[in-house]
Structure formats: C-alpha cells, structure tokens
Design an enzyme around this catalytic site. Structure first.
Site, PDB file in Angstrom:
ATOM      1  N   GLU A   1       5.436   3.621   1.900  1.00  0.00           N
ATOM      2  CA  GLU A   1       4.521   2.561   2.329  1.00  0.00           C
ATOM      3  C   GLU A   1       4.155   2.801   3.791  1.00  0.00           C
ATOM      4  OE1 GLU A   1       2.715  -0.071   0.963  1.00  0.00           O
ATOM      5  OE2 GLU A   1       1.978   0.026   3.026  1.00  0.00           O
TER       6      GLU A   1
ATOM      7  N   HIS B   1      -3.173 -35.127 -24.273  1.00  0.00           N
ATOM      8  CA  HIS B   1      -4.115 -36.019 -23.598  1.00  0.00           C
ATOM      9  C   HIS B   1      -3.462 -36.634 -22.367  1.00  0.00           C
ATOM     10  CE1 HIS B   1      -7.243 -38.992 -22.996  1.00  0.00           C
ATOM     11  NE2 HIS B   1      -6.289 -39.902 -22.852  1.00  0.00           N
TER      12      HIS B   1
ATOM     13  N   GLY C   1       1.502  -4.811  -0.037  1.00  0.00           N
ATOM     14  CA  GLY C   1       0.075  -4.449  -0.053  1.00  0.00           C
ATOM     15  C   GLY C   1      -0.863  -5.620   0.177  1.00  0.00           C
ATOM     16  N   THR C   2      -2.074  -5.464  -0.360  1.00  0.00           N
ATOM     17  CA  THR C   2      -3.164  -6.402  -0.099  1.00  0.00           C
ATOM     18  C   THR C   2      -2.838  -7.807  -0.589  1.00  0.00           C
ATOM     19  OG1 THR C   2      -4.699  -4.568  -0.426  1.00  0.00           O
ATOM     20  CG2 THR C   2      -5.643  -6.783  -0.448  1.00  0.00           C
ATOM     21  N   CYS C   3      -2.423  -7.925  -1.834  1.00  0.00           N
ATOM     22  CA  CYS C   3      -2.221  -9.247  -2.439  1.00  0.00           C
ATOM     23  C   CYS C   3      -1.276 -10.094  -1.597  1.00  0.00           C
ATOM     24  CB  CYS C   3      -1.679  -9.090  -3.860  1.00  0.00           C
ATOM     25  SG  CYS C   3      -1.322 -10.661  -4.645  1.00  0.00           S
TER      26      CYS C   3
HETATM   27  C1  FAD Z   1      -9.228 -11.677   0.347  1.00  0.00           C
HETATM   28  C2  FAD Z   1      -8.736 -11.206  -0.985  1.00  0.00           C
HETATM   29  C3  FAD Z   1      -8.328 -12.125  -1.925  1.00  0.00           C
HETATM   30  C4  FAD Z   1      -7.873 -11.697  -3.176  1.00  0.00           C
HETATM   31  N1  FAD Z   1      -7.491 -12.623  -4.084  1.00  0.00           N
HETATM   32  C5  FAD Z   1      -7.067 -12.232  -5.303  1.00  0.00           C
HETATM   33  C6  FAD Z   1      -6.638 -13.171  -6.265  1.00  0.00           C
HETATM   34  O1  FAD Z   1      -6.652 -14.369  -6.021  1.00  0.00           O
HETATM   35  N2  FAD Z   1      -6.204 -12.718  -7.469  1.00  0.00           N
HETATM   36  C7  FAD Z   1      -6.172 -11.383  -7.767  1.00  0.00           C
HETATM   37  O2  FAD Z   1      -5.772 -11.026  -8.874  1.00  0.00           O
HETATM   38  N3  FAD Z   1      -6.572 -10.464  -6.868  1.00  0.00           N
HETATM   39  C8  FAD Z   1      -7.014 -10.856  -5.647  1.00  0.00           C
HETATM   40  N4  FAD Z   1      -7.381  -9.917  -4.726  1.00  0.00           N
HETATM   41  C9  FAD Z   1      -7.310  -8.496  -5.102  1.00  0.00           C
HETATM   42  C10 FAD Z   1      -5.864  -7.988  -5.018  1.00  0.00           C
HETATM   43  O3  FAD Z   1      -5.329  -8.263  -3.752  1.00  0.00           O
HETATM   44  C11 FAD Z   1      -5.849  -6.489  -5.278  1.00  0.00           C
HETATM   45  O4  FAD Z   1      -6.537  -6.226  -6.465  1.00  0.00           O
HETATM   46  C12 FAD Z   1      -4.418  -5.968  -5.418  1.00  0.00           C
HETATM   47  O5  FAD Z   1      -3.674  -6.233  -4.271  1.00  0.00           O
HETATM   48  C13 FAD Z   1      -4.464  -4.473  -5.697  1.00  0.00           C
HETATM   49  O6  FAD Z   1      -3.168  -4.003  -5.754  1.00  0.00           O
HETATM   50  P1  FAD Z   1      -2.871  -2.449  -5.606  1.00  0.00           P
HETATM   51  O7  FAD Z   1      -1.468  -2.310  -6.011  1.00  0.00           O
HETATM   52  O8  FAD Z   1      -3.880  -1.656  -6.302  1.00  0.00           O
HETATM   53  O9  FAD Z   1      -3.071  -2.106  -4.053  1.00  0.00           O
HETATM   54  P2  FAD Z   1      -2.646  -2.801  -2.713  1.00  0.00           P
HETATM   55  O10 FAD Z   1      -2.074  -4.146  -2.941  1.00  0.00           O
HETATM   56  O11 FAD Z   1      -3.802  -2.711  -1.804  1.00  0.00           O
HETATM   57  O12 FAD Z   1      -1.457  -1.893  -2.173  1.00  0.00           O
HETATM   58  C14 FAD Z   1      -1.642  -0.588  -1.748  1.00  0.00           C
HETATM   59  C15 FAD Z   1      -0.573  -0.222  -0.754  1.00  0.00           C
HETATM   60  O13 FAD Z   1      -0.631   1.171  -0.499  1.00  0.00           O
HETATM   61  C16 FAD Z   1      -0.413   1.397   0.873  1.00  0.00           C
HETATM   62  N5  FAD Z   1      -1.007   2.703   1.220  1.00  0.00           N
HETATM   63  C17 FAD Z   1      -2.317   3.033   1.212  1.00  0.00           C
HETATM   64  N6  FAD Z   1      -2.495   4.320   1.522  1.00  0.00           N
HETATM   65  C18 FAD Z   1      -1.255   4.822   1.750  1.00  0.00           C
HETATM   66  C19 FAD Z   1      -0.777   6.096   2.119  1.00  0.00           C
HETATM   67  N7  FAD Z   1      -1.592   7.138   2.280  1.00  0.00           N
HETATM   68  N8  FAD Z   1       0.549   6.252   2.289  1.00  0.00           N
HETATM   69  C20 FAD Z   1       1.405   5.214   2.093  1.00  0.00           C
HETATM   70  N9  FAD Z   1       1.005   3.982   1.733  1.00  0.00           N
HETATM   71  C21 FAD Z   1      -0.310   3.792   1.559  1.00  0.00           C
HETATM   72  C22 FAD Z   1      -1.094   0.229   1.540  1.00  0.00           C
HETATM   73  O14 FAD Z   1      -0.600   0.022   2.850  1.00  0.00           O
HETATM   74  C23 FAD Z   1      -0.743  -0.905   0.587  1.00  0.00           C
HETATM   75  O15 FAD Z   1       0.447  -1.536   0.968  1.00  0.00           O
HETATM   76  C24 FAD Z   1      -7.823 -10.316  -3.463  1.00  0.00           C
HETATM   77  C25 FAD Z   1      -8.206  -9.371  -2.502  1.00  0.00           C
HETATM   78  C26 FAD Z   1      -8.656  -9.807  -1.276  1.00  0.00           C
HETATM   79  C27 FAD Z   1      -9.062  -8.787  -0.269  1.00  0.00           C
END
Ligand code: FAD
Length: 468
Positions: free
Chosen positions: A33, A440, A39-41
């Site tokens: 990581e 209900h 990550g994003t979520c």
């Molecule tokens: C504002 C916002 C609100 C959202 N709300 C929702 C919601 O309500 N419900 C929902 O289902 N989805 C929602 N989403 C979408 C959801 O967050 C993403 O679809 C989900 O997090 C994707 O998960 P992932 O595992 O693909 O990647 P991510 O969660 O993005 O994780 C990827 C990880 O890889 C790491 N990484 C990247 N490149 C490298 C590298 N080269 N080396 C080492 N580590 C690396 C990153 O740092 C990150 O921690 C939202 C997104 C945003 C932006």
C-alpha cells in the site's frame, strides 16, 4: 529478492479480503500500500462522504424542525470543524481496522510504499524486489483533472482534498453533475454554502432515465442549488472573491464567481505509474486494465480487481471482484463478472436506489416491457416521515415475468432496492413478491401493489413517471 506465493498491489476493497483468503489457505502473501489503508472508499470516498451526508441530513432536519412541531430556540448553524472531526473519526476507525487486520495477519507481509512491475513476476517496492507467479492488481483510481482552460491557474478541490475542508465555503462551484458532484452539492448547501453545479450535458446524472434526472434536478433546485446544464465551455480564472468560472450555457449568466471550485468530472485508473509495460499487461485507451470474465489479465498469473479494471466503479463491485477471484482460485467455483446485476445508489436525500436496466435501455430491447410506478406522495411511510420527493419505477418482462430493472428515488430507496435485487438474482417471477406479506408501514410494502398495476410500456410515453 523475496519470493512470495502471491503479491497484492493496493489495500482497497478487494486486496485485503483476498490477502485474508490466500493467507488463510497457507499461502505466503505480500500486500503493498502506497498511501492510506482501505483505499478510496475508506479514506476519500464512500465512508467519509456518507458520514458527511449524515451531518447534512441532521442540519436539514433541524432547519425543518417546525414542520414536525419541534421548536428549536436560536439560529441553526453548522460547526464544520465538528462535522469534519466526526467524519475523520468514522473514516479513521475503518482505516485503522484494515491496517491492523493486515499487519496482524499470519502469512502476510505488509509493505508501505509504491509498487511497480519490473517484469511479469517481479515487483519493485522501494529498494526491495518481490517475486511471485501470482500477482493481483487492486490499485483503484483517482479524480480526473480535466484539461479545461485556466484549470491550473486557480486552486481547485477534488474528492480527496474536500476531506480536509473544515470551513464553510461561501460559494462552492461544482463542475460535474453526476454522483460525486450531486452528493457534495446537496451536502454543502445543507451546511449553509451557496452551491452552483455546472453540468456539461443536458441532464444531471446523464446515465439515468430522464424522469429520474429531472426529479433529482428538482430536488436540488428546491434546496436552493443553482443547477446549470449544457455548460459547454467551462474555463477558470482567478478573481478577487475566489475563482471566476465561465460556462457558456443555454441560459443564465455566462460566468459564476465561486469562493471554491470542486472538480467532479470522473475518475481515472491508477495504472499510469505501475510499470505495466514491463509486465506486458494490456490496458484500454483510458488506461483500464483489460480483464476477462474471471478478472485475468492478458498475462497468465496476473489479475486486476476493482476500479482499475473498468468493470465496475463501486466498493461492492470491487469486493465482488475479490469474491470472483477467490471462488475461481480457491473454491473451484467458476463465478464470473457477468453473473452480477448492475446495482448502485446515489446518496443524495432522498437517495436513489438502482438495479438492472434503465427504462431507456429496456425500451431498446424487443421485450414485452411492462412498467409499474408510484410517486412517493402515494407512499404512506414517506408521507408520515414528511419526505415525499421522488418515485418508484419497476420494469418487468411481460413474458418471463422477471424484473428487469428498477429505480427507487425516495426515502429508504437505498435499502428497499434490495427487495427487487434479490428477486432478480433468484430469477424469480415478480408474482412471488405478490404472495409475500410485507410489513406496514414501509416503503417496501408498496412494491407488490406497484407490481399489481403494471402497464405495457407501449401505452406510456418514455420516461413519463413524473407525469404519473
Ligand atoms: C467521493 C466518492 C464517493 C464514493 N461513494 C461510494 C459509495 O457510496 N458506494 C460505493 O459503492 N462506491 C463509492 N465510491 C467508489 C468507491 O470508493 C470505489 O469504487 C472503491 O473504493 C474502489 O475500490 P478499489 O479496491 O478498486 O480501489 P481503491 O479503494 O481506490 O484502493 C486502491 C488502493 O491502491 C493503492 N495504490 C494505488 N497505486 C498503488 C501502487 N502503485 N502501489 C501501492 N499501492 C497503490 C491506493 O493508495 C489505494 O489505497 C465513491 C468514490 C468517491 C470518489
């Protein structure tokens, strides 16, 4: 060089669970990581935004207190530092949970650095080289910064930098009227900011049916959000009051002066700095890693899961990717991406729950399409709660009697949609639901009634739910 049975890149929504399964099966696993665990979520997406949406809902209810006969003495205002602190605590707890889970996992080594391919089975992590015949890419995505005129001459926010906002922007201009823009827009309006949403297309949330996007636009406008559609030529320049955003719109002033600008125009995969070319992993023209039905890339031994494969853009699709890979690799269960049904929510208030086809998509097929609908003004629970915006629309195949899709824009819509989703997975006819006794008063109790009142699509104008 350290050898592993499996290397996982990224700790988003697929990586940690996969690490757990593989390590639990006795494999020697490395997970890398580069930034925040989860990550994003966990850090800049679902969890913090839904915590903020909850604060915004509280602010909105407080403003409406008299509607419910509740007297609030004194002015209602939002303490943005407290709002942010609440959000940080919820998101932080989740991040720490993922981190401590991984670090305490037997057979799993955690690396905190940027990962990059050196070859099809070697990953460079700082000064270390890791080697494995099984590599799982779960690197997610980030906000697109569009190359619009002047964008680099002004300060702008993205969903990530919004997480540090602990003040009330005087006027937040949001570029992009889709999921992320709408959630932030309504939330900051409820906190007390002026909000303008600039959308380049003719409708908000353009992939939804027109009646859905129209109803959402009405909800936004009702709350005092300035919605500007057809904003074709967006550009930015510094202004003494913040940022001047020009938008050549069909109507309205050609420029908006905002104190802050949020860019919410889409996401791009984190695949441009992974060294994929050294491994020979193919991507499409937008940088998404090309995968097959089991999420295998073109290179044997390398998989791509989550947002970076372009097959989903949600936490539940990323997690489902993990389930598919684990089922195929560890359980001899041939699960596939195409087994899943489109499903997602938009977390404005009231929320939009979506499953399966839109009406527009369903009408393009040659099916014998039936449509059932009901405005939330005719749902007792919504009336009792004083939350009657929105409607329910259900699409049915008149021959197989299976549900094709649904949109529930209304109070509880984010949960109620699962009644229909589960029926769709069961491939059961809608008549099954009509024999079920629902509780209900709920929003869900009206689903059998709506199914009782299905009409042929040919007898209705397309996307005419609002007129119903
Ligand atoms: C504002 C916002 C609100 C959202 N709300 C929702 C919601 O309500 N419900 C929902 O289902 N989805 C929602 N989403 C979408 C959801 O967050 C993403 O679809 C989900 O997090 C994707 O998960 P992932 O595992 O693909 O990647 P991510 O969660 O993005 O994780 C990827 C990880 O890889 C790491 N990484 C990247 N490149 C490298 C590298 N080269 N080396 C080492 N580590 C690396 C990153 O740092 C990150 O921690 C939202 C997104 C945003 C932006």
């Amino acid at each position: 060089m350290t050898n592993y049975d499996a290397i996982i890149l990224g700790t988003g929504q697929a990586g940690p669970s996969l690490a757990g399964r593989l390590a639990g099966a006795g494999k020697k696993v490395a997970i890398v990581e580069r930034k925040y665990f989860g990550g994003t979520c966990v850090n800049t997406g679902c969890i913090p935004t839904k915590a903020l949406v909850a604060s915004a809902y509280a602010a909105h209810l407080a403003q409406r207190a008299t509607d419910y006969g509740v007297v609030v003495n004194g002015a209602i205002r939002t303490d943005m530092k407290a709002v942010k602190a609440r959000k940080d605590a919820i998101s932080g707890q989740s991040r720490i949970g993922v981190e401590s889970w991984l670090k305490g996992m037997q057979n799993c080594t955690v690396y905190q650095s940027h990962a990059r391919f050196e070859s099809r089975n070697e990953i460079r992590v700082g000064s270390e080289l890791l080697c494995s015949d099984l590599i799982f890419i779960n690197v997610g995505g980030r906000a697109v910064v569009p190359s619009l005129p002047g964008v680099n001459e002004v300060p702008y926010l993205t969903n990530s930098s919004m997480m540090a906002v602990d003040f009330l922007p005087r006027h937040l201009v949001i570029v992009g009227g889709s999921y992320i823009g709408l959630e932030f827009g309504q939330m900051f309006r409820r906190f007390g900011s002026g909000v303008t949403i600039l959308e380049m297309g003719p409708h908000l949330i353009g992939r939804e049916d027109e009646d859905v996007s129209k109803a959402i636009e009405e909800i936004m406008v009702q709350e005092g959000i300035n919605v500007r559609l057809n904003s074709k030529c967006i550009g930015f320049s510094p202004h003494s009051d913040g940022v001047r955003v020009t938008a050549e719109c069909a109507d309205g002033s050609p420029e908006v002066i905002g104190s802050h600008v949020l860019l919410a125009v889409g996401r791009r995969p984190n695949t441009d700095d992974l060294g994929l070319e050294k491994a020979g992993v193919a991507t499409d023209h937008r940088g998404y890693i090309v995968v097959d039905e089991q999420l295998r890339t073109n290179v044997p031994g390398i998989w791509a899961l989550g947002d970076c494969n372009g097959r989903g853009a949600f936490t539940h699709t990323a997690y489902n990717d993990y389930e598919i890979v684990a089922a195929n690799l560890l359980d001899s269960d041939s699960r596939r991406v195409s087994d899943r049904i489109t499903a997602y929510n938009l977390y404005i208030d009231p929320p939009l729950g979506r499953a399966g086809l839109t009406e527009t998509e369903a009408r393009k097929s040659t099916r014998n399409l039936l449509i059932g609908q009901r405005p939330m003004t005719r749902v007792a629970r919504a009336v009792e709660k004083g939350e009657t915006n929105g409607f329910i629309k259900i699409l049915v195949d008149g021959d197989s009697k299976q549900i094709l899709g649904a949109a529930i824009l209304g109070t509880g819509g984010d949960e109620v949609i699962h009644c229909l989703l589960d029926l769709m997975y069961a491939k059961a006819p809608y008549t099954v639901m009509q024999r079920a006794m629902h509780i209900h008063p709920t929003v869900a109790e009206l689903l059998p009634t709506i199914l009782e009142e299905l009409k042929p699509a040919t007898s209705m104008a397309p996307n005419s739910t609002l007129a119903a």
